[in-house]
Design a protein around this motif. Structure first.
Motif, PDB file in Angstrom:
ATOM      1  N   ASN A 136       0.682  -1.309   0.105  1.00 16.18           N
ATOM      2  CA  ASN A 136      -0.163  -0.026  -0.014  1.00 16.18           C
ATOM      3  C   ASN A 136       0.803   1.181  -0.040  1.00 16.18           C
ATOM      4  N   GLU A 172      -1.554  -0.990  -4.041  1.00 15.01           N
ATOM      5  CA  GLU A 172      -2.813  -0.266  -3.577  1.00 15.01           C
ATOM      6  C   GLU A 172      -2.340   1.067  -3.641  1.00 15.01           C
ATOM      7  N   ARG A 220      -3.812   5.378  -3.261  1.00 16.96           N
ATOM      8  CA  ARG A 220      -4.866   6.145  -2.257  1.00 16.96           C
ATOM      9  C   ARG A 220      -5.324   7.556  -2.847  1.00 16.96           C
ATOM     10  N   ASN A 260      -7.698   3.280  -1.963  1.00 16.75           N
ATOM     11  CA  ASN A 260      -8.280   3.680  -0.428  1.00 16.75           C
ATOM     12  C   ASN A 260      -8.504   5.133  -0.661  1.00 16.75           C
ATOM     13  N   ALA A 261      -9.650   5.670  -0.321  1.00 14.27           N
ATOM     14  CA  ALA A 261     -10.863   4.879   0.031  1.00 14.27           C
ATOM     15  C   ALA A 261     -12.272   5.856  -0.149  1.00 14.27           C
ATOM     16  N   VAL A 312     -11.660   0.318  -1.619  1.00 12.46           N
ATOM     17  CA  VAL A 312     -11.670   0.341  -0.379  1.00 12.46           C
ATOM     18  C   VAL A 312     -12.786   1.077   0.120  1.00 12.46           C
ATOM     19  N   CYS A 340     -14.476   2.699   3.521  1.00 15.21           N
ATOM     20  CA  CYS A 340     -14.394   2.735   5.076  1.00 15.21           C
ATOM     21  C   CYS A 340     -15.466   3.306   5.724  1.00 15.21           C
ATOM     22  N   GLU A 370     -14.093  -2.189   4.748  1.00 14.85           N
ATOM     23  CA  GLU A 370     -13.008  -2.773   5.752  1.00 14.85           C
ATOM     24  C   GLU A 370     -13.746  -1.933   7.046  1.00 14.85           C
ATOM     25  N   GLU A 387       0.287  -2.204   5.194  1.00 10.01           N
ATOM     26  CA  GLU A 387      -0.196  -0.766   5.245  1.00 10.01           C
ATOM     27  C   GLU A 387       0.201  -0.476   6.737  1.00 10.01           C
TER      28      GLU A 387
END
Length: 267
Positions: A6, A31, A33, A63-64, A95, A97, A131, A234
């Motif tokens: 990540n 991954e 972001r 993310n995310a 992802v 959250c 997640e 991560e």
């Protein structure tokens, strides 16, 4: 096991340098972001797709989407925009959250959000990676509650769980849902002084000797139950972010985890 990386592990690196680091570690899954670093907000999706292809890496996720479980305000617009970006840059999923500020979110709101997000993901060929966050202030702490809501929303074919070893520990959840898991986030906490309920992202380093989260045990359980997906580093610790030689540190963590699994496998 398949390691992934990540971008939060090395947030000071450019996208291209991050991809190169992954390949130097023999990692081909990454991954990116939209927070730290904000690749999605600063680089054109086509540039990201080209950089990934040139480096020979697959983008597992962005993310995310946050807070995915409160479908109001500008969230629908932001979710669609990020989904468009993910599809264009070649990412496989998003992802998702939950709200993490002490405010509760009902099961009905959670199901509504999952149902609303599903066509956005399906139309772009993306997976939703839910997640749960184990923090005491999180509005969605457990994978069990997530799975129940996914089932109620009719989204079993669209959504997969993220098993985060840090959040799994904080939530006190013991069940391992390997068959429903699409991604695993790994990080370790070694500070002996911090209580579990007081652990924060800033405590999350690489997985090393003295890990209090039992990453090795969680990984063994996932593998034993048939999980075949990636294990993505991560760590959020400023100490890790400031490393002058992150490649060596990550390699040592990879070796440590592999050795832990081999030691347990020996008769």
């Amino acid at each position: 096991m398949r390691f992934a990386l990540n971008h939060i592990t090395v947030p000071s690196l450019s996208l291209e340098a991050f991809f190169a680091l992954a390949r130097n570690l023999d990692i081909t899954e990454v991954e990116i972001r939209n927070d730290t670093p904000d690749v999605a907000g600063t680089r054109a999706a086509g540039e990201v797709r080209t950089a990934a292809a040139d480096a020979g890496v697959t983008i597992l996720s962005i993310n995310a989407v946050y807070p995915f479980n409160l479908w109001s305000g500008d969230l629908p617009e932001r979710a669609e925009k990020l989904a468009d970006y993910a599809a264009e840059c070649g990412a496989k999923g998003l992802v998702m959250c939950p709200l993490n500020n002490g405010q509760s979110v009902s099961d009905e709101d959670l199901v509504e959000a999952l149902a609303a997000m599903q066509p956005i993901l399906v139309s772009r060929g993306l997976k939703g990676l839910v997640e749960p966050l184990g923090f005491p202030i999180s509005s969605l702490r457990t994978k069990r509650r997530s799975l129940d809501a996914i089932a109620r929303s009719g989204g079993e074919g669209t959504y997969r769980l993220v098993h985060d070893t840090f959040h799994h520990s904080l939530a006190g959840e013991t069940d391992i849902f390997a068959a429903e898991t699409g991604l695993v986030h790994i990080s370790g906490v070694t500070d002996p002084a911090v209580a579990v309920d007081d652990m924060l992202d800033t405590h999350r380093g690489l997985v090393t000797e003295g890990d209090r989260l039992d990453n090795a045990g969680q990984i063994r359980a996932l593998l034993a139950q048939g999980y075949e997906g990636p294990f993505s580093f991560e760590p959020f610790s400023a100490e890790i972010h400031a490393l002058s030689d992150p490649q060596t540190a990550i390699r040592q963590s990879m070796d440590f985890i592999s050795n832990q699994l081999q030691d347990r496998a020996r008769p």
